[in-house]
Design a protein around this motif. Structure first.
Motif, PDB file in Angstrom:
ATOM      1  N   HIS A 192      22.879  -8.700  29.527  1.00 13.49           N
ATOM      2  CA  HIS A 192      22.257  -9.342  28.579  1.00 13.49           C
ATOM      3  C   HIS A 192      22.784 -10.762  28.251  1.00 13.49           C
ATOM      4  O   HIS A 192      24.016 -10.726  28.119  1.00 13.49           O
ATOM      5  CB  HIS A 192      21.953  -8.535  27.303  1.00 13.49           C
ATOM      6  CG  HIS A 192      21.193  -7.219  27.536  1.00 13.49           C
ATOM      7  ND1 HIS A 192      20.089  -6.955  27.617  1.00 13.49           N
ATOM      8  CD2 HIS A 192      21.946  -6.107  27.824  1.00 13.49           C
ATOM      9  CE1 HIS A 192      19.853  -5.700  27.811  1.00 13.49           C
ATOM     10  NE2 HIS A 192      21.054  -5.197  27.993  1.00 13.49           N
ATOM     11  N   SER A 227      20.296  -1.401  24.124  1.00 13.07           N
ATOM     12  CA  SER A 227      19.868  -2.746  23.627  1.00 13.07           C
ATOM     13  C   SER A 227      18.917  -2.887  22.313  1.00 13.07           C
ATOM     14  O   SER A 227      19.174  -3.924  21.684  1.00 13.07           O
ATOM     15  CB  SER A 227      19.430  -3.554  24.941  1.00 13.07           C
ATOM     16  OG  SER A 227      18.111  -2.729  25.230  1.00 13.07           O
ATOM     17  N   ILE A 385      16.864  -9.359  31.378  1.00 14.72           N
ATOM     18  CA  ILE A 385      18.300  -9.419  31.773  1.00 14.72           C
ATOM     19  C   ILE A 385      18.516 -10.310  32.892  1.00 14.72           C
ATOM     20  O   ILE A 385      17.602 -10.905  33.543  1.00 14.72           O
ATOM     21  CB  ILE A 385      18.845  -8.094  31.943  1.00 14.72           C
ATOM     22  CG1 ILE A 385      18.199  -7.481  33.228  1.00 14.72           C
ATOM     23  CG2 ILE A 385      18.690  -7.029  30.834  1.00 14.72           C
ATOM     24  CD1 ILE A 385      18.738  -6.241  34.028  1.00 14.72           C
TER      25      ILE A 385
END
Length: 527
Positions: A192, A227, A385
Motif C-alpha cells: 500500500h 489494512s 495496491i
C-alpha cells in the motif's frame, strides 16, 4: 484515476496521532487489553500519550539503524500495539510488514524471506512457541516487545534512545505491507502507498461524519494487521471520536464495556457481529446507542443485521455493508434498516461510490451476466495496491486495463446494484449461490452461529454447521429450511472454534473442505 483529480497527499501514519491530538487534545482511546510495549499505560490513554509512545518507539527503532526504505516485519502476540508500532515504523520512513499473530511459524518465515532481510519485531512467546530458529538468519535484527532471548534485543534495552524527527515520505512510496487472507494458499504481501490509503479513507470518512455525532465513541473489533485498521482508526481520531479498541469479541466482556461507554458507531468483522447477536437481548442495552453498525470484510447475513438493529434505540439506525478487498479497499456499499424486513436480499452489496470507485461484471461465456449466469466482478479505484511484494506477476494477472479482478462472481441489476453470489474458487456446479443458501439457512434456523456450504468429494453441496453452545441441531427447523433450497448433503456439525479461520475470522473454505474429507474430521460430529 478517480481521487487523484481531487488531490491526494497521502495518509501520514507516522504523525497521525500527533495531528489528531493537536486537533482534539482531550480525546482518548479505550482498550480491553494492556499493551505489551507499555503495560503501565493502562487501558485508557489520551491521543497525546499515544502520540508520545509512537514517537518513543520510533526513536528506539532509529537507534538500531532502522532507516527510510527498510522493511520491518511485525509478528507478535495480538494487541493494539501492533498498529501503534506500524505508526512508529512509518515515522522513521521505514515500511511495516504486518503478519497476523494467527499465522504459523513456517508461514511467517517464508513471508519474511520474501521480504528480504527485514528487521523483525516479535516477542519471547512467539520465538519459543511457534517461530522456527531460521528467522534469526532471515532477519537483520530481531526485536522483542516482551520477554528476552539471547539472539534478540528487547525494546526495554533501548528506552534511552534520543527522539528523532519524523520522516515525510512521498505519497506514492510504499507505506505499509499487509498480507492477504490466505484462504487459497500461502498469503500474498500487498503493498500500500500513502496515496492508496487516502483514496480508501474518503468514502468511509463520509459515512462516519454523517452517521454519528461529534464526540460519540466509535468501537472497533478489527484485525490489527488488516489494512482496514489503518483507514478506520484515522477516521475516528481525526474526527474527534473517542475510540474503543477491542482485541476480544466475548459478548459478556463486550457487553460490560459498551454499557459503560455506549458507542454510536461500531466497526467489526461479520462473524464478530454474528457472535454479538446475543447482546440484542441484554437488558442493559449495550447496543442501544448505536446509530451505525458497519462491516467491510465478508458477507453479512440478514438475520444478524436485523437482530443488531432491533437492539438499537436510535432513530433511523442503520447497518452499513461495504463490498471490497484488502487489495483495493471498499468499492460498493449499501445500508439496511428495519424497513427492509427480515428477508431482504443479502446478496445485494450495493452501488459504487460516485466519482471514487467503479464496478463492472465481465461475461464468462459471451452472454450478458445475470443471476443465473453470473460473471467476473472487476473494480476500479485509486485505493488499489501497487503490487504484491516480490510477486508482481501475480498482481499483473489480476489487472486488466486498470480493472482489478476480485475473484468473485456476480451480476448487476438494471438499477446498477451489484449482487455477489460466490467466490470463483468456491463455486459448486449446479448451485446458483452458496452464500444465498447460507443466508436462508441462517434466517430459518435460529441456533446456527455458522453455516458453510462446501463441495463434498462426490460434488454434493455439504453444509457444515455450528450451533450456539454446541447444542444439537433442531432437525425439524432444519428440514423445514431445506424445502425451497437445492438438494444438500447431510449436515456436518462442527465446533465453531475448530473451523479454520483467517485473521479477519473468514472461514477458509478450501481448507475446511479438505478437513471434511478426512475420516472423522477434527471438530466434527454427526449432524
Amino acid at each position: 484515476m478517480f481521487l487523484q483529480r481531487l488531490g491526494n497527499k497521502g495518509i501520514r501514519l507516522g504523525t497521525l496521532f500527533e495531528r489528531a491530538a493537536t486537533r482534539h487534545p482531550g480525546n482518548f482511546v479505550v482498550l480491553d487489553h494492556d499493551l505489551d510495549i507499555a503495560p503501565a499505560l493502562g487501558r485508557r490513554a489520551t491521543l497525546g500519550e499515544l502520540a508520545d509512545l509512537i514517537d518513543d518507539f520510533a526513536a528506539r527503532l532509529a537507534s538500531i539503524d532502522v532507516r527510510p526504505g527498510d522493511h520491518v516485519v511485525v509478528h507478535k502476540s495480538d494487541g493494539f500495539d501492533i498498529s501503534l508500532l506500524a505508526c512508529s515504523i512509518v515515522r522513521v520512513g521505514a515500511v511495516p510488514v504486518l503478519l497476523s499473530s494467527k499465522l504459523d511459524g513456517s508461514t511467517v518465515a517464508e513471508l519474511s524471506r520474501r521480504v528480504g532481510e527485514p528487521f523483525l519485531i516479535t516477542d519471547q512467546h512467539k520465538i519459543e512457541e511457534s517461530l522456527p530458529s531460521e528467522v534469526f538468519d532471515i532477519s537483520r535484527h530481531v526485536l522483542l516487545t516482551s520477554g528476552n532471548h539471547p539472539r534478540a534485543t528487547s525494546f526495554d534495552m533501548l528506552s534511552e534512545a534520543k527522539r528523532v524527527q519524523p520522516v515525510e515520505s512521498p505519497p506514492d512510496r510504499p507505506t505499509l505491507v499487509t498480507h492477504t487472507s490466505g484462504t487459497t494458499g500461502l498469503p500474498k504481501l500487498a503493498v500500500h502507498t500513502g496515496r492508496s490509503f487516502q483514496a480508501r479513507y474518503r468514502p468511509q470518512a463520509t459515512l462516519v461524519s454523517l452517521g454519528v455525532r461529534k464526540r460519540e465513541p466509535v468501537a472497533m473489533h478489527v484485525s490489527f494487521v488488516h489494512s482496514r485498521m489503518f483507514t478506520a482508526m484515522p477516521i475516528s481520531i481525526l474526527q474527534g471520536h473517542p475510540l474503543v479498541v477491542l482485541k476480544e469479541d466475548d459478548p459478556e466482556t463486550v457487553g460490560d464495556l459498551f454499557t459503560q461507554l455506549p458507542p454510536g458507531f461500531i466497526e467489526a468483522h461479520p462473524n464478530t457481529f454474528l457472535r454479538w447477536e446475543e447482546l440484542a437481548g441484554d437488558s442493559r442495552g449495550p447496543l442501544a446507542n448505536v446509530k451505525y453498525f458497519s462491516s467491510t470484510f465478508d458477507a453479512i447475513h440478514p438475520r444478524t443485521v436485523n437482530r443488531l438493529l432491533s437492539a438499537s434505540r436510535r432513530k433511523h439506525a442503520r447497518f452499513a455493508q461495504a463490498y471490497g478487498q484488502s487489495e483495493i479497499g471498499p468499492i460498493a456499499a449499501r445500508t439496511y434498516s428495519h424497513k427492509d424486513g427480515a428477508d431482504f436480499d443479502g446478496r445485494c452489496v450495493g452501488a459504487p461510490f460516485p466519482g471514487m470507485t467503479g464496478v463492472r461484471v465481465v461475461s464468462r461465456d459471451g452472454n450478458t451476466p445475470t443471476r443465473s449466469n453470473p460473471g467476473y466482478i472487476e473494480v476500479k479505484s485509486d485505493g488499489r495496491i501497487v503490487t504484491y511484494l516480490e510477486e508482481h506477476h501475480r498482481w499483473e494477472k489480476q489487472v486488466n486495463d486498470g480493472w482489478w479482478r476480485m475473484g468473485d462472481l456476480g451480476y448487476r441489476t438494471r438499477w446498477g446494484c451489484l449482487h455477489l453470489l460466490d467466490r470463483e474458487v468456491d463455486e459448486i456446479p449446479g448451485v446458483q449461490s452458496t452464500l444465498e443458501i447460507e443466508d436462508k439457512l441462517f434466517t430459518s434456523v435460529p441456533e446456527l452461529v455458522e453455516v458453510i456450504i462446501i463441495q463434498g468429494g462426490d460434488g454434493t453441496p455439504v453444509p457444515v454447521v455450528c450451533t450456539r453452545n454446541d447444542e444439537p441441531l433442531d432437525r425439524n427447523a432444519w428440514e423445514a429450511a431445506l424445502r425451497d433450497l437445492p438438494p444438500l448433503g447431510e449436515p456436518v456439525h462442527w465446533r465453531l472454534e475448530d473451523l479454520p479461520q483467517t485473521s479477519t475470522t473468514k472461514i477458509k473454505r478450501l481448507e475446511l473442505a479438505k478437513l471434511i474429507e478426512q475420516p472423522a474430521g477434527t471438530g466434527a460430529t454427526s449432524g
